[in-house]
Design a protein around this motif. Structure first.
Motif, PDB file in Angstrom:
ATOM      1  N   LEU A 124      -0.846  71.658 -89.377  1.00  0.00           N
ATOM      2  CA  LEU A 124      -1.002  72.129 -87.995  1.00  0.00           C
ATOM      3  C   LEU A 124      -0.855  73.644 -87.915  1.00  0.00           C
ATOM      4  CD1 LEU A 124       0.964  69.463 -85.902  1.00  0.00           C
ATOM      5  CD2 LEU A 124      -1.514  69.821 -85.983  1.00  0.00           C
ATOM      6  N   PHE A 125       0.073  74.158 -88.685  1.00  0.00           N
ATOM      7  CA  PHE A 125       0.317  75.603 -88.638  1.00  0.00           C
ATOM      8  C   PHE A 125      -0.941  76.387 -89.025  1.00  0.00           C
ATOM      9  CE2 PHE A 125       1.677  79.667 -90.399  1.00  0.00           C
ATOM     10  CZ  PHE A 125       2.496  80.134 -89.387  1.00  0.00           C
ATOM     11  N   ASP A 126      -1.769  75.800 -89.871  1.00  0.00           N
ATOM     12  CA  ASP A 126      -2.951  76.518 -90.368  1.00  0.00           C
ATOM     13  C   ASP A 126      -4.194  76.277 -89.510  1.00  0.00           C
ATOM     14  OD1 ASP A 126      -1.394  77.393 -92.540  1.00  0.00           O
ATOM     15  OD2 ASP A 126      -1.744  75.496 -93.578  1.00  0.00           O
ATOM     16  N   LEU A 127      -4.076  75.441 -88.505  1.00  0.00           N
ATOM     17  CA  LEU A 127      -5.248  75.133 -87.673  1.00  0.00           C
ATOM     18  C   LEU A 127      -5.348  76.111 -86.496  1.00  0.00           C
ATOM     19  CD1 LEU A 127      -5.026  71.221 -87.569  1.00  0.00           C
ATOM     20  CD2 LEU A 127      -6.733  72.617 -88.781  1.00  0.00           C
ATOM     21  N   PRO A 128      -6.537  76.597 -86.211  1.00  0.00           N
ATOM     22  CA  PRO A 128      -6.678  77.584 -85.132  1.00  0.00           C
ATOM     23  C   PRO A 128      -6.378  77.014 -83.746  1.00  0.00           C
ATOM     24  CG  PRO A 128      -8.834  76.946 -86.025  1.00  0.00           C
ATOM     25  CD  PRO A 128      -7.813  76.332 -86.914  1.00  0.00           C
ATOM     26  N   ASP A 129      -6.557  75.707 -83.583  1.00  0.00           N
ATOM     27  CA  ASP A 129      -6.384  75.138 -82.243  1.00  0.00           C
ATOM     28  C   ASP A 129      -4.943  74.756 -81.907  1.00  0.00           C
ATOM     29  OD1 ASP A 129      -9.040  75.419 -81.891  1.00  0.00           O
ATOM     30  OD2 ASP A 129      -9.549  73.336 -82.381  1.00  0.00           O
ATOM     31  N   THR A 130      -4.077  74.838 -82.882  1.00  0.00           N
ATOM     32  CA  THR A 130      -2.678  74.461 -82.624  1.00  0.00           C
ATOM     33  C   THR A 130      -2.042  75.460 -81.657  1.00  0.00           C
ATOM     34  OG1 THR A 130      -2.510  73.539 -84.841  1.00  0.00           O
ATOM     35  CG2 THR A 130      -0.452  74.046 -83.724  1.00  0.00           C
ATOM     36  N   PRO A 131      -1.360  74.954 -80.632  1.00  0.00           N
ATOM     37  CA  PRO A 131      -0.706  75.880 -79.688  1.00  0.00           C
ATOM     38  C   PRO A 131       0.230  76.851 -80.420  1.00  0.00           C
ATOM     39  CG  PRO A 131      -0.574  73.607 -78.889  1.00  0.00           C
ATOM     40  CD  PRO A 131      -1.153  73.539 -80.267  1.00  0.00           C
ATOM     41  N   GLU A 132       0.202  78.084 -79.962  1.00  0.00           N
ATOM     42  CA  GLU A 132       1.000  79.129 -80.630  1.00  0.00           C
ATOM     43  C   GLU A 132       2.488  78.799 -80.616  1.00  0.00           C
ATOM     44  OE1 GLU A 132       0.192  81.708 -82.533  1.00  0.00           O
ATOM     45  OE2 GLU A 132      -1.862  80.945 -82.337  1.00  0.00           O
ATOM     46  N   VAL A 133       2.936  78.209 -79.526  1.00  0.00           N
ATOM     47  CA  VAL A 133       4.363  77.915 -79.422  1.00  0.00           C
ATOM     48  C   VAL A 133       4.765  76.856 -80.463  1.00  0.00           C
ATOM     49  CG1 VAL A 133       4.089  76.177 -77.599  1.00  0.00           C
ATOM     50  CG2 VAL A 133       6.244  77.433 -77.791  1.00  0.00           C
ATOM     51  N   LEU A 134       3.864  75.946 -80.744  1.00  0.00           N
ATOM     52  CA  LEU A 134       4.144  74.952 -81.791  1.00  0.00           C
ATOM     53  C   LEU A 134       4.143  75.626 -83.161  1.00  0.00           C
ATOM     54  CD1 LEU A 134       4.571  72.192 -83.029  1.00  0.00           C
ATOM     55  CD2 LEU A 134       2.152  71.670 -82.651  1.00  0.00           C
ATOM     56  N   LYS A 135       3.200  76.526 -83.351  1.00  0.00           N
ATOM     57  CA  LYS A 135       3.184  77.255 -84.635  1.00  0.00           C
ATOM     58  C   LYS A 135       4.484  78.020 -84.831  1.00  0.00           C
ATOM     59  CE  LYS A 135      -1.743  78.008 -85.372  1.00  0.00           C
ATOM     60  NZ  LYS A 135      -2.783  78.991 -85.657  1.00  0.00           N
ATOM     61  N   SER A 136       4.937  78.656 -83.781  1.00  0.00           N
ATOM     62  CA  SER A 136       6.167  79.441 -83.944  1.00  0.00           C
ATOM     63  C   SER A 136       7.352  78.510 -84.201  1.00  0.00           C
ATOM     64  CB  SER A 136       6.411  80.357 -82.745  1.00  0.00           C
ATOM     65  OG  SER A 136       7.048  79.655 -81.714  1.00  0.00           O
ATOM     66  N   GLY A 137       7.337  77.338 -83.580  1.00  0.00           N
ATOM     67  CA  GLY A 137       8.390  76.365 -83.843  1.00  0.00           C
ATOM     68  C   GLY A 137       8.365  75.891 -85.284  1.00  0.00           C
TER      69      GLY A 137
END
Lengths: 245, 186
Positions: A10-23
């Motif tokens: 998920l972290f590497d997918l462009p569509d993943t919400p930024e807040v989830l990436k930061s989490g």
């Protein structure tokens, strides 16, 4: 090889919400701190030495009896131990580790309040924790150094004192307090200092010294913010001492 | 009939390790074990105890490691089982003793930190929605970045089942995040 291919994370997918990436990013660096790891290590030694593994009374500690277990330990420790050194990348090493840990020479964090010298080689069973100590013969191949012996002796003695203190808490709080103070005198900056403080507070509270317990508890909060023992400390002082004004 | 490793584990493993070796293993893997346990749902107050339990299990059962999977995979499996037991115990404790989990004290410096940890807090909330199996796969794949093959091994399930769980877990987590982005409750 698997017939399936792992999907992108998920972290590497462009569509993943930024807040989830930061989490996810924060989570990947969110391990136990160095002090906590120290305490866990001390606790593990205490558990194993306190008869958790029911070590036999005689023999069984030499290289042949340790057998595959000893090899596994060597694997878990990895080649990094041979270099000793300091674990400089506490927050970044873990997620990047590959599955086969032993092949990765990650430097090992060996700094603690009782470990001040570079560690010796892996198999240095010079001194065991108390319950095992007398039953463990020193293998001929052991490469014990004075520093290593001092380290293990210190840990074993810390364990011995605090184990006795903990055992005395329920029935002889004054004795528990005396043992905790003895620990403080001998190991003011020991690995188990935090546990000692908790026992001291518990003993004071059990003796009806509510004010002293609360004062000590306040000092504990300042010294060890975010301690996992904090609830225990608060619980004791809330129960035994007068309410905080 | 006990396997050879079971016999070894209860008699010879714990004292087969020197204190230095035990300590080194814990120091080497402690951060990872703590992180895994945290995101697998072990309450913060139980984290160190649970990590200790993991390592004690590891040392007592060294003989069970036969080298067919990586050591890390094996360690994951232990973490998952300990976390599962801890979660159950914490849940029982909450139900029988407290109406709700204890509130964590927040100091001024922590407040700022918490403000910067919105993603983490939402992630933890999203993980709480998952059942244990899906949560474990999600944590091991998305946070620990392990391969699905290793994860299936650690969890003792078929690879296809692990993929299914990952798919379902992602869907649930994304729903929580997308819902909260559009004003829904995280």
């Amino acid at each position: 090889m698997s017939e399936f291919q792992d999907p992108p994370r998920l972290f590497d997918l462009p569509d993943t919400p930024e807040v989830l990436k930061s989490g996810l990013l924060e989570a990947s660096h969110d391990g136990l701190g160095e002090r906590a790891v120290d305490r866990v290590a001390a606790g593990v030694l205490l558990d194993l030495g306190a008869g958790g593994g029911s070590p036999p009374a005689t023999g069984g500690a030499g290289p042949s009896s340790a057998g595959f277990g000893a090899k596994v330990i060597a694997g878990l420790v990895g080649v990094g131990i041979l270099a000793g050194g300091v674990w400089l990348a506490t927050r970044s090493e873990e997620p990047q580790l590959e599955a086969n840990v032993p092949s990765i020479p990650v430097p090992v964090e060996v700094v603690s309040q009782v470990v001040t010298a570079p560690l010796p080689t892996v198999n240095t069973p010079s001194v065991e924790t108390p319950a095992v100590q007398s039953a463990v013969p020193k293998p001929a191949s052991a490469k014990s150094t004075p520093a290593a012996s001092a380290t293990t002796s210190t840990l074993a003695e810390e364990h011995r004192l605090l184990r006795a203190a903990r055992a005395a808490l329920a029935t002889e709080p004054a004795r528990a307090l005396a043992l905790a103070r003895e620990h403080e005198r001998r190991f003011p900056r020991g690995v188990l200092a935090q546990e000692r403080e908790v026992i001291t507070i518990q003993a004071l509270a059990a003796m009806g010294e509510g004010d002293a317990a609360r004062k000590k508890a306040e000092g504990f909060d300042e010294k060890y913010p975010g301690s996992p023992h904090r609830n225990r400390v608060d619980e004791v002082t809330d129960k035994k001492s007068s309410p905080v004004p | 009939m006990p396997s050879p490793f079971e016999s070894l584990a209860t008699t010879r493993q714990a004292d087969g390790a020197s204190p230095e070796a035990v300590r080194e293993v814990v120091v080497r893997h402690g951060a990872f074990v703590g992180r895994s346990l945290r995101y697998l749902g072990v309450p913060e107050a139980d984290l160190e105890d649970a990590a200790q339990e993991v390592f004690v299990v590891v040392f007592k059962r060294l003989g069970s490691f036969e080298g067919r999977s990586s050591l890390r995979t094996w360690l994951y499996g232990v973490c998952v089982r300990v976390a599962s037991a801890r979660r159950r115990r914490a849940s029982v404790r909450r139900e029988s003793v407290m109406p709700e989990p204890p509130e964590q004290a927040t100091e001024p410096a922590q407040e700022q930190h918490l403000a910067q940890s919105e993603g983490k807090r939402r992630l933890l909330a999203a993980l709480e929605q998952l059942d244990e199996d899906k949560r474990a796969v999600f944590v091991l794949y998305e946070i620990e970045r392990q391969s699905m093959k290793d994860i299936a091994e650690a969890l003792g399930c078929p690879l296809q089942t692990a993929y299914y769980r990952l798919h379902a877990a992602r869907k649930a987590v994304l729903e929580v995040f997308e819902g909260s982005q559009t004003g829904g409750k995280p």
